[in-house]
Enzyme design. Sequence first.
Site, PDB file in Angstrom:
ATOM      1  N   SER A 262     -26.009  23.477 -22.487  1.00  0.00           N
ATOM      2  CA  SER A 262     -27.020  22.652 -21.785  1.00  0.00           C
ATOM      3  C   SER A 262     -26.327  21.743 -20.720  1.00  0.00           C
ATOM      4  CB  SER A 262     -27.754  21.698 -23.026  1.00  0.00           C
ATOM      5  OG  SER A 262     -28.807  21.074 -22.493  1.00  0.00           O
ATOM      6  N   ASP A 264     -26.449  19.437 -18.552  1.00  0.00           N
ATOM      7  CA  ASP A 264     -27.254  18.248 -18.300  1.00  0.00           C
ATOM      8  C   ASP A 264     -26.341  17.324 -17.362  1.00  0.00           C
ATOM      9  OD1 ASP A 264     -29.215  19.367 -19.734  1.00  0.00           O
ATOM     10  OD2 ASP A 264     -28.846  18.304 -21.651  1.00  0.00           O
ATOM     11  N   THR A 287     -30.763  24.526 -17.682  1.00  0.00           N
ATOM     12  CA  THR A 287     -30.547  23.184 -16.827  1.00  0.00           C
ATOM     13  C   THR A 287     -31.711  22.372 -16.883  1.00  0.00           C
ATOM     14  OG1 THR A 287     -31.887  24.967 -15.217  1.00  0.00           O
ATOM     15  CG2 THR A 287     -29.350  24.822 -15.021  1.00  0.00           C
ATOM     16  N   HIS A 288     -31.474  21.292 -16.325  1.00  0.00           N
ATOM     17  CA  HIS A 288     -32.685  20.292 -16.195  1.00  0.00           C
ATOM     18  C   HIS A 288     -32.794  20.233 -14.715  1.00  0.00           C
ATOM     19  CE1 HIS A 288     -34.241  19.416 -20.168  1.00  0.00           C
ATOM     20  NE2 HIS A 288     -33.062  19.039 -20.525  1.00  0.00           N
ATOM     21  N   LYS A 319     -39.957  22.411 -19.911  1.00  0.00           N
ATOM     22  CA  LYS A 319     -40.648  21.849 -20.885  1.00  0.00           C
ATOM     23  C   LYS A 319     -42.371  21.771 -20.297  1.00  0.00           C
ATOM     24  CE  LYS A 319     -37.725  19.713 -23.973  1.00  0.00           C
ATOM     25  NZ  LYS A 319     -36.235  19.647 -22.902  1.00  0.00           N
ATOM     26  N   ASP A 322     -48.773  21.217 -19.027  1.00  0.00           N
ATOM     27  CA  ASP A 322     -50.122  20.986 -18.614  1.00  0.00           C
ATOM     28  C   ASP A 322     -51.127  22.083 -18.850  1.00  0.00           C
ATOM     29  OD1 ASP A 322     -51.979  19.393 -16.770  1.00  0.00           O
ATOM     30  OD2 ASP A 322     -50.274  18.337 -15.993  1.00  0.00           O
ATOM     31  N   SER A 378     -35.813  18.717 -31.912  1.00  0.00           N
ATOM     32  CA  SER A 378     -34.703  18.170 -32.631  1.00  0.00           C
ATOM     33  C   SER A 378     -34.688  16.689 -33.072  1.00  0.00           C
ATOM     34  CB  SER A 378     -33.250  18.457 -32.015  1.00  0.00           C
ATOM     35  OG  SER A 378     -33.647  17.795 -30.732  1.00  0.00           O
ATOM     36  N   GLY A 456     -25.096  20.569 -25.447  1.00  0.00           N
ATOM     37  CA  GLY A 456     -25.055  19.658 -24.322  1.00  0.00           C
ATOM     38  C   GLY A 456     -23.757  18.776 -24.387  1.00  0.00           C
TER      39      GLY A 456
HETATM   40  P1  5BU Z   1     -27.363  17.237 -26.401  1.00  0.00           P
HETATM   41  O1  5BU Z   1     -26.537  16.545 -25.253  1.00  0.00           O
HETATM   42  O2  5BU Z   1     -26.615  18.240 -27.046  1.00  0.00           O
HETATM   43  O3  5BU Z   1     -28.211  16.533 -27.340  1.00  0.00           O
HETATM   44  O4  5BU Z   1     -28.433  18.101 -25.598  1.00  0.00           O
HETATM   45  C1  5BU Z   1     -29.526  18.687 -26.001  1.00  0.00           C
HETATM   46  C2  5BU Z   1     -30.405  19.365 -24.819  1.00  0.00           C
HETATM   47  O5  5BU Z   1     -31.553  20.060 -25.257  1.00  0.00           O
HETATM   48  C3  5BU Z   1     -31.030  18.356 -23.846  1.00  0.00           C
HETATM   49  O6  5BU Z   1     -31.237  19.010 -22.660  1.00  0.00           O
HETATM   50  C4  5BU Z   1     -32.498  18.169 -24.235  1.00  0.00           C
HETATM   51  O7  5BU Z   1     -33.253  17.998 -23.191  1.00  0.00           O
HETATM   52  C5  5BU Z   1     -32.767  19.582 -24.978  1.00  0.00           C
HETATM   53  N1  5BU Z   1     -33.609  19.432 -26.145  1.00  0.00           N
HETATM   54  C6  5BU Z   1     -33.219  18.773 -27.220  1.00  0.00           C
HETATM   55  O8  5BU Z   1     -32.395  18.300 -27.365  1.00  0.00           O
HETATM   56  N2  5BU Z   1     -34.239  18.832 -28.254  1.00  0.00           N
HETATM   57  C7  5BU Z   1     -35.345  19.308 -28.167  1.00  0.00           C
HETATM   58  O9  5BU Z   1     -36.220  19.387 -29.285  1.00  0.00           O
HETATM   59  C8  5BU Z   1     -35.859  20.124 -27.155  1.00  0.00           C
HETATM   60  C9  5BU Z   1     -34.616  20.093 -25.963  1.00  0.00           C
HETATM   61 BR1  5BU Z   1     -37.413  21.181 -26.741  1.00  0.00          BR
END
Ligand code: 5BU
Length: 486
Positions: A262, A264, A287-288, A319, A322, A378, A456
């Site tokens: 991830s 980010d 990616t975001h 995500k 809409d 999560s 991430g």
């Molecule tokens: P982390 O830094 O490992 O906590 O990042 C987790 C990534 O997964 C982050 O980009 C969130 O936007 C993405 N994510 C998440 O953590 N939990 C979820 O339920 C979902 C996406 Br859907």
Amino acid sequence: MKELILKLFEIGALKFGQFKLKSGMISPVYVDLRVIISYPKLLAEVSELLWAASSKAEYSTVCGVPYTALPMATCISVSHSIPMLIRRKEAKDYGTKKMVEGYYEENSKCLIVEDVVTTGSSVLETAELLRKHKIVTSDAVVLLDRQQGGKEKLAEKGISLRSVLTLVEVVENLCEMNKIEKTVVDEVKQFVASNNKSLEKNESEKSGFPFKQKETAASSRIYGGVRCDRGGYRKRAVLSKHLVTRKLFEIMESKQTNLCLSADVVSSADLLDLADTLGPLVCAVKTHIDILDDFSPKVVDQLVEIANKHNFLIFEDRKFADIGNTVKSQYAGGAYKISDWSDITNAHSLPGSGIIEGLKAASGGRKDRACLLIAEMSTKNNLANDVYKEATVKMAEEHGDFVIGFICTSKVSKNPQHVHFTPGVKLKPGKDAMGQQYLTPDEVIKNRGCDVIIVGRGITDSANRLQEATAFRNAGWAAYVQRVSS
Ligand code: 5BU
């Protein structure tokens, strides 16, 4: 040699699985050394090893077998001031019509340089052409001897072949380094022992599929029941009707990774650097795109190039949430044009099936675009209860032509074609200050039966991202191996 073998494995030059060669043979290993040219240091290193392997041979020119060995021969020529010859594959239809380029004297000796030898037919073809030009060819060097009778065949024709690596040596070393399972070593050894001389090099490695497989090329790889890995990624690749699922499982199996990075980060340079550095270790980069401070369409072009180079999928974690009509524009249009470059995206199931219809319409029916539905999150106190989860799985079943699986924290579907991606993963369980909850790779893959770990900050916040990503990749893969073998 260990380091060299590891590097070749990490850049995807060696892949393990079931590969159907054009000759019809099924090989447990696929060698694609062309990718070396993307790593100049490695190219130089390999060329030095080839040169060293030729130390007992006598020669005044070098000639690479086209094409992969051409840059290797060039490096040897330049580093050691040895004149080079180029063997044309086809005669020019203008000018001199020469088949051998470069200056040579009659009865001078030429060393043939090759990247991989299977039956030796490509080396022999080059030798015969040089011989026609009265150039003596009695020695050849190769980076990898696949040990399928090439050395013997060449010896019969008066060519002594020396190799830097042999296939058996490669797999034994990879197994020692815990990169492949012992069963793979045994399979390769069995394959080598069968010593099938009918394999044609030109038909296998040299005409292999491109890194990011096109549908036709991907379909040249077969799995069908040849080796059952009890519901493992390989078997599921066969079962999968969706191209993206198949690609994903194939990548996971061949790169032996279930890690999705991830990425980010907020700068394009950081994103691209992460993707390039960690690309060999991951099956997907998530990616975001909207968190980049300096987004430009060039970034995604470069990201796609890196994805092709390292063979991973791109997953834009958009995500969508809409109505169909709105997500249609959000997916294909706007500043980001996500459907142009992202293999996978995701959506909340909350709005109902219209959201899938909208996204599907925006993808223009492309078979290489897919969506994950968010079945579970999560974060603590999230509202996705069992009813929501079950309805989400039902929605996925009804849209199998576009929905390939879920974002979830447990295995929500028994359908082997459904992929389970799990975010909130760290090497130790824990949480962050804003509700994120972390599970370990072992818990996610082995105990909860999910397929891909999304990591991430566990990687991006580390002082040594490569080392940390390697630890996640190894942990995720070990958990998978334990799951399927238990
Ligand atoms: P982390 O830094 O490992 O906590 O990042 C987790 C990534 O997964 C982050 O980009 C969130 O936007 C993405 N994510 C998440 O953590 N939990 C979820 O339920 C979902 C996406 Br859907």
